[in-house]
Write a protein that holds these residues in place. Structure first.
Motif, PDB file in Angstrom:
ATOM      1  N   THR A 184     -33.325 -44.957  18.585  1.00 42.94           N
ATOM      2  CA  THR A 184     -32.219 -45.744  18.057  1.00 42.94           C
ATOM      3  C   THR A 184     -32.264 -45.726  16.525  1.00 42.94           C
ATOM      4  OG1 THR A 184     -33.537 -47.772  17.993  1.00 42.94           O
ATOM      5  CG2 THR A 184     -32.393 -47.270  20.065  1.00 42.94           C
ATOM      6  N   GLU A 185     -31.247 -46.278  15.921  1.00 45.82           N
ATOM      7  CA  GLU A 185     -31.210 -46.328  14.458  1.00 45.82           C
ATOM      8  C   GLU A 185     -32.357 -47.162  13.909  1.00 45.82           C
ATOM      9  OE1 GLU A 185     -29.357 -44.558  12.345  1.00 45.82           O
ATOM     10  OE2 GLU A 185     -28.715 -43.554  14.182  1.00 45.82           O
ATOM     11  N   ARG A 215     -35.396 -45.038  14.075  1.00 47.57           N
ATOM     12  CA  ARG A 215     -35.344 -44.015  13.025  1.00 47.57           C
ATOM     13  C   ARG A 215     -35.811 -44.594  11.686  1.00 47.57           C
ATOM     14  NH1 ARG A 215     -32.455 -39.371  14.305  1.00 47.57           N
ATOM     15  NH2 ARG A 215     -31.044 -39.544  16.113  1.00 47.57           N
TER      16      ARG A 215
END
Length: 234
Positions: free
Chosen positions: A123-124, A127
């Motif tokens: 997911t962001e 990341r």
């Protein structure tokens, strides 16, 4: 009710799951500081002012690290293998996970960990944590010392606590006399995912694909309906 009393029943629904049977890996050496497993984690406040080694390659380990870092707790991450990051698209991946897990239980094989089937969701937030260095594994533990960890690459880091996010094993010890387990260590299950193939009348909730919260809810309904269809003994 006494432990030595004998009861008879035409059905048994086993819903003991895994929560009471955490897996504690063993490494050479000895660490003197506090050690907490997943089921003993209450909040980041447990680790205020400490440098924490988080051990485990599953989603819970990554979530703990993100939560601890957000609370200002310094962390290190150890996994036996390189993290398996994957990008998931759509809603079908959950069904695919259940399919793969059910394939194993229908073959009498022990279920593998969820991350072993799905990998880690990239997911962001994950990341960003990778980019910051928080979610970069230091690799496998070689040994523990009284106040430190030594990794397989020879590097040594001082730590104050360990959080073991190393998963759970199914809590089935109380059923060992029924000899339900195959030589591979699993329990042979019917296509419905809840019925023990070798002993009709025994149903499992929280085993295999139903070890997740959502899966257990569905399995509970299946088991209740199946138990109601078992004919009365004559």
């Amino acid at each position: 009710m006494h432990a030595d009393q004998l009861y008879t029943a035409r059905t048994l629904i086993n819903a003991t799951g895994t929560w009471t049977n955490p897996f504690w890996p063993v490494y050479p050496g000895h660490f003197d500081g506090p050690q907490v497993h997943t089921n003993g984690f209450a909040s980041p406040a447990q680790f205020d002012g400490k440098r924490v080694l988080v051990v485990g390659a599953g989603a819970s380990a990554t979530q703990f690290i993100v939560q601890l870092r957000e609370a200002g707790v310094d962390t290190l991450w150890s996994t036996r293998r390189a993290p398996d990051w994957r990008e998931f698209t759509g809603a079908e991946w959950g069904l695919e996970v259940e399919r793969q897990v059910n394939e194993r239980t229908r073959a009498g094989l022990p279920p593998i960990s969820v991350v072993g089937t799905t990998g880690l969701a990239l997911t962001e937030k994950m990341r960003a944590s990778i980019a910051s260095g928080a979610l970069v594994s230091r690799g496998k533990i070689a040994r523990l010392e009284s106040d430190a960890v030594v990794f397989a690459d020879g590097s040594r880091e001082k730590i104050d606590a360990i959080l073991w996010a190393t998963g759970f094993r199914h809590a089935h010890r109380h059923l060992r006399d029924l000899k339900l387990h195959t030589e591979s260590g699993g329990i042979l299950m019917d296509d419905d995912g809840v019925t023990a193939t070798t002993m009709p009348g025994i149903f499992f909730v929280g085993y295999g694909a139903s070890a997740s919260t959502l899966g257990a809810t569905r399995a509970g309904r299946k088991a209740a309906l199946a138990a109601g269809e078992v004919p009365l003994a004559r």
